[in-house]
Design an enzyme around this catalytic site. Structure first.
Site, PDB file in Angstrom:
ATOM      1  N   GLY A 112      49.878   0.772 -30.847  1.00 58.11           N
ATOM      2  CA  GLY A 112      48.547   0.225 -30.638  1.00 58.11           C
ATOM      3  C   GLY A 112      48.504  -1.064 -29.854  1.00 58.11           C
ATOM      4  N   ARG A 596      68.765 -28.140 -56.798  1.00 58.23           N
ATOM      5  CA  ARG A 596      68.232 -29.443 -56.365  1.00 58.23           C
ATOM      6  C   ARG A 596      67.767 -30.212 -57.588  1.00 58.23           C
ATOM      7  NH1 ARG A 596      65.473 -25.635 -51.995  1.00 58.23           N
ATOM      8  NH2 ARG A 596      65.400 -24.462 -53.931  1.00 58.23           N
ATOM      9  N   SER A 798      79.220 -27.328 -47.872  1.00 59.12           N
ATOM     10  CA  SER A 798      78.020 -26.500 -47.844  1.00 59.12           C
ATOM     11  C   SER A 798      77.119 -27.052 -46.749  1.00 59.12           C
ATOM     12  CB  SER A 798      77.294 -26.535 -49.190  1.00 59.12           C
ATOM     13  OG  SER A 798      76.120 -25.761 -49.135  1.00 59.12           O
ATOM     14  N   THR A 801      71.573 -26.659 -43.277  1.00 61.19           N
ATOM     15  CA  THR A 801      71.126 -26.482 -41.885  1.00 61.19           C
ATOM     16  C   THR A 801      69.680 -26.897 -41.660  1.00 61.19           C
ATOM     17  OG1 THR A 801      70.746 -24.143 -42.412  1.00 61.19           O
ATOM     18  CG2 THR A 801      72.804 -24.717 -41.289  1.00 61.19           C
ATOM     19  N   ASN A 802      68.889 -27.101 -42.721  1.00 58.38           N
ATOM     20  CA  ASN A 802      67.534 -27.621 -42.500  1.00 58.38           C
ATOM     21  C   ASN A 802      67.612 -29.018 -41.880  1.00 58.38           C
ATOM     22  OD1 ASN A 802      66.646 -25.313 -43.712  1.00 58.38           O
ATOM     23  ND2 ASN A 802      66.059 -26.261 -45.634  1.00 58.38           N
ATOM     24  N   ASP A 803      68.324 -29.925 -42.542  1.00 58.20           N
ATOM     25  CA  ASP A 803      68.451 -31.281 -42.014  1.00 58.20           C
ATOM     26  C   ASP A 803      69.348 -31.330 -40.781  1.00 58.20           C
ATOM     27  OD1 ASP A 803      66.722 -32.719 -43.509  1.00 58.20           O
ATOM     28  OD2 ASP A 803      68.185 -33.600 -44.867  1.00 58.20           O
TER      29      ASP A 803
END
Length: 909
Positions: A112, A596, A798, A801-803
């Site tokens: 579509g 955390r 560890s 990878t966000n920061d």
């Protein structure tokens, strides 16, 4: 333009049991063209035609219309001659006309999204010849009016721009229907159709300023260019971006001899599936219409009928139609045209076995003769995807490895979260769109403040953005909606961890906290009003939409058993409480890669002690407050470690800056001042002192622990004592203490000394010990470069990878939503790097850190705990990098497990 020599063909022919291409050439011929060629070679009755390759689309985008027509003109003309020869008719021949369809065909199915033109080649003279040739004037003029309508919309741009606009051709037809007192297109007389053709032409001239093109070749080139243009329509671009399909892929163009389903009651058209696309059940099914063309089946203007008798009976039960009425007015194709159905059934069996997958077929019946127009791997729900994969293994059609590779990882989310009731969602009104931050469906009443989330049994927390202070309210709400933030914003990350539906970054929302209202397109929604969120698509609906719990089929468990058989890299979960840990373990998590600890401090009784610690000016005052927190933390850790008995649990020490924990509203500041016995001004001044220009790069992570060692001492004591308490109960636990945000070896050394000194002191006090490890989160670029020095002291790495992404790009993940969509649209970035790991940049730092760490400690345990740990391409990258595990939110664990197995399988191919 000078003709280029020794270039590969730009046009490939198919039909009459021969073809220039095959199904392996999808990248060049598109999915439709490749499968048409394959079916032709198999002897399936396919109307002959030719395919203009996807590479020509790319050339068109680069060179423009005139240059591309010159490039392909000779090959197209030769291909049309071939069609004329095969069919014994002429393109534009008024006595023996050949009409064609022009369809798009990307390498992947984009249902579509792009455009089609049918009955091309007809004009005022050809329509007369077509009527005479078929002895069916009704059919000929119906084909003509259809062509003008489709060509006008697709090629000449006469489409409604918004949902509120009226299609000019539909408006003309509706007016005539009202005058004639009829409801269906099939009720038009020949004269009606002739009148419509003339009225349509007038509409074209009025709206475009040009006469409708009558030369078949002009029509053909116009349609070919329109299909190329449809690759870049708003809806196609949106679909590509949503699915991550590159713009440079382009679309092929398929030009095919027309076969007609609208020649009367012995003709028809339909769509069918070799298995049920909703459930995966091995039942042939589909819909058809008599005296219709292909677009009619999906247009919804007429109610299609079922192909099989079984399907027809089931439909009648749902529609509350009795058997006598069903058999008379809604017969199945199996009952109405048994010989045609038998032939169709034979072809669907051949094609499924040949392609070794569930197929989606389009067909046309022309005067009793069956033609297959298309086959492709059928779209299916997550549940159907799993069942079909497992069933095909059991039937001996595919291998276990092929089954695992056939499963689309992200579609497993459909099996794990609530979904909207399909019947209810059909009539739901979409009021805005955001990012699909956390999958699932939620319907509830609007609240604007986290501490009021419990005001309604079902609430949707609507915020400009969320903060850690909102945690309890986020947990209580059914869903979370934010105006700001991306896929790794606070709201998105926390919601995924909770398995909570979330839509973030809905920029069209205007939120007025004072007046407690939400404004979208000048319409106001107030506190208590119902809205609904689809966290899988980002759609926001007005009102209450019924939801239902997704059911996990037995095949899902079988699939996960196969996953464990082939996966090498392990999958852990990010979990901050026992409920999340249990969910993760139920989904097969092989440990916890990130707990955390800061998320444990926001409950009402704990935040007071936390704030008391932060606002204390002396070490003695801080220790006094920490003593209140110690038993709470210890209990938290005991509960999580016990749920994960026998598996590793990585606990990250305190990471966020202090300002996230202190009150910013006057009423809570007054309460804290009273609690601590200090003045309101003292509280205000301390809160102001804690504010930082860039808190994500400020006083946080290991910097807190090294500045205030008593914090690390308390958290270490809570972890070690929790483990010893469980040991005394016979519970085996494996705590891993993770130091966040280090950039230098000395930062790690100082924290490591505090942890080990504290642990040894506890062992002496308790006359007992437990095994534990101390490692670090690698999330600062410098840490990846000195990873060999850090690895001499650390037990594990560890990657956060966000920061690491934030610091490598220099993008704030909470603010990047303002420009990242534009960057992606303009091709500056291919993907949002916070959603999909940037393998060229950030990924190289991960590789460097891993290689350097293992250069001094070959058995160093390495994992990833950023949100990328649940994104398929990022998980595969982690496997290739040699990681021991990835860690992700509990509801993404099955996805990561599947990708881990797929990566292992690909590695052996």
């Amino acid at each position: 333009m000078k003709k280029l020599e020794n270039v590969k063909p730009r046009v490939y022919k198919f039909g009459a049991k021969t073809a220039d291409g095959n199904s392996k050439m999808k990248n060049l011929l598109g999915g439709k063209g490749a499968n048409l060629a394959e079916m032709s070679a198999l002897g399936i009755p396919v109307p002959p035609g030719f395919t203009i390759t996807t590479e020509v689309c790319t050339e068109y985008n680069a060179l423009g219309e005139k240059a591309v027509i010159e490039l392909i003109k000779q090959e197209v003309e030769q291909s049309v001659l071939n069609l004329e020869s095969l069919l014994g008719s002429g393109f534009g021949d008024k006595d023996n006309p050949l009409l064609v369809s022009v369809r798009s065909g990307a390498r992947v199915s984009m249902p579509g999204m792009m455009d089609t033109v049918l009955n091309l080649g007809i004009n005022d003279e050809v329509v007369q010849g077509l009527a005479k040739k078929t002895n069916n004037e009704q059919f000929a003029w119906d084909s003509y009016r259809r062509f003008i309508q489709m060509y006008g919309g697709v090629v000449l741009g006469m489409k409604p721009e918004t949902k509120e606009d009226i299609d000019p051709f539909e408006e003309i037809m509706d007016t005539l229907k009202a005058e004639r007192g009829i409801t269906l297109d099939t009720d038009f007389t020949v004269q009606d159709l002739k009148d419509l053709v003339q009225d349509f032409k007038v509409a074209v001239k009025t709206q475009t300023g040009h006469d409708f093109p009558t030369n078949p070749w002009d029509q053909l080139w116009g349609a070919i260019i329109a299909v190329f243009n449809s690759w870049n329509t708003d809806r196609a671009v949106y679909y590509r971006n949503m699915n991550g399909f590159p713009a440079e892929w382009g679309t092929a163009v398929n030009v095919q001899a027309m076969v007609y389903g609208n020649m009367g009651n012995n003709s028809g058209t339909g769509v069918c599936f070799t298995r049920d696309s909703g459930t995966g059940e091995n039942v042939f099914n589909g819909e058809y219409l008599i005296n219709a063309q292909g677009e009619d089946v999906v247009a919804g203007t007429r109610t299609p009928q079922q192909i099989t008798k079984l399907g027809s009976v089931r439909w009648a039960e749902l529609a509350k139609v009795d058997e006598e009425e069903r058999a008379k007015n809604y017969p199945s194709l199996e009952e109405l045209m048994p010989s045609v159905f038998k032939e169709l059934n034979t072809y669907q069996e051949i094609l499924e076995k040949h392609y070794r997958d569930m197929q989606d077929l389009e067909f046309t019946i022309q005067d009793g003769k069956l033609w297959i127009l298309q086959t492709r791997s059928g779209k299916r729900t997550g549940a159907a995807m799993v069942k079909i994969a497992i069933d095909l293994v059991k039937e001996g059609i595919i291998t276990e490895k092929e089954a695992l590779l056939s499963v689309e990882p992200n579609k497993l989310q459909e099996l794990l979260h609530p979904i909207f009731d399909p019947k209810a969602i059909r009539n739901a009104k979409v009021i805005a769109h955001g990012l699909p931050a956390s999958p699932g469906a939620a319907s509830g009443q609007i609240v604007f403040f986290a501490d009021e989330a419990s005001k309604y049994n079902n609430s949707i927390l609507v915020r400009i953005e969320t903060s850690p202070e909102d945690l309890e309210g986020m947990n209580l709400a059914k869903g979370i909606l934010t105006a700001r933030g991306g896929m790794t914003s606070h709201a998105a990350v926390v919601a995924r961890g909770m398995g909570k539906c979330c839509v973030s970054g809905a920029g069209a929302l205007r939120i007025d906290y004072k007046k407690r209202k939400l404004i979208v397109d000048n319409k106001e929604y107030h506190e208590g009003d119902w809205i609904s969120l689809n966290g899988s698509t980002g759609d926001i609906y007005e009102g209450e939409v019924a939801t239902m719990e997704a059911k996990l089929s037995g095949e899902f468990a079988e699939l996960m058993t196969l996953v464990d058989k082939y996966a090498v890299m392990k999958v852990r979960a990010n979990a901050d409480n026992p409920a999340d840990a249990k969910t993760a373990r139920d989904f097969g998590a092989q440990g916890i890669g990130l707990t955390r600890t800061e998320h444990m401090f926001f409950e009402a009784d704990r935040i007071k002690a936390m704030r008391e610690m932060i606002l204390s000016d002396t070490e003695e005052g801080r220790k006094k407050a920490l003593e209140k927190l110690l038993p709470m933390q210890r209990t938290d850790f005991e509960e999580v470690l016990e749920v994960m008995e026998g598996l590793s649990v990585t606990i990250r020490l305190l990471d966020p800056p202090f300002h996230e924990f202190v009150p910013h509203q006057l009423v809570t500041q007054k309460a804290l001042a009273k609690q601590m016995g200090i003045s309101l001004d003292d509280v205000k001044n301390k809160v102001a002192d804690l504010e930082e220009f860039n808190p994500m790069l400020g006083h946080r992570g290991c910097r807190l622990g090294n500045t205030y060692p008593e914090i690390t001492e308390m958290q270490t004591r809570a972890i070690i004592e929790a483990a010893l308490n469980l040991k005394a109960k016979g519970v085996i636990c494996k705590p891993e203490i993770m130091i966040p945000l280090i950039g230098t070896v000395k930062e790690f050394d100082m924290q490591n000394d505090i942890i080990r000194t504290t642990a040894n002191k506890i062992f002496e006090e308790r006359k007992d010990s437990i095994a534990y490890s101390v490692g670090t989160m690698i999330e600062i670029p410098r840490a990846t470069l000195v990873a060999d020095l850090i690895a001499e002291k650390a037990d594990f790495f560890s990657f956060g990878t966000n920061d690491l992404t934030q610091m490598t790009f220099g993008y704030s993940r909470d603010d990047a939503g303002k420009f990242l969509p534009i960057y992606i649209e303009k091709g500056i970035l291919e993907h949002d790097p916070f959603e999909i790991l940037d393998q060229e940049g950030v990924g190289q730092l991960v590789k460097i850190g891993t290689e350097r760490g293992r250069s001094v400690k070959p058995n160093l345990e390495v994992g990833i705990c950023g949100e990328h740990g649940g994104e398929p391409s990022s998980v595969e990258f982690c496997y290739k990098t040699g990681m021991n595990y990835v860690s992700c939110s509990p509801y993404r664990v099955p996805i990561a497990r599947l990708v881990s197995a797929q990566a292992s399988i690909k590695d052996t191919l």
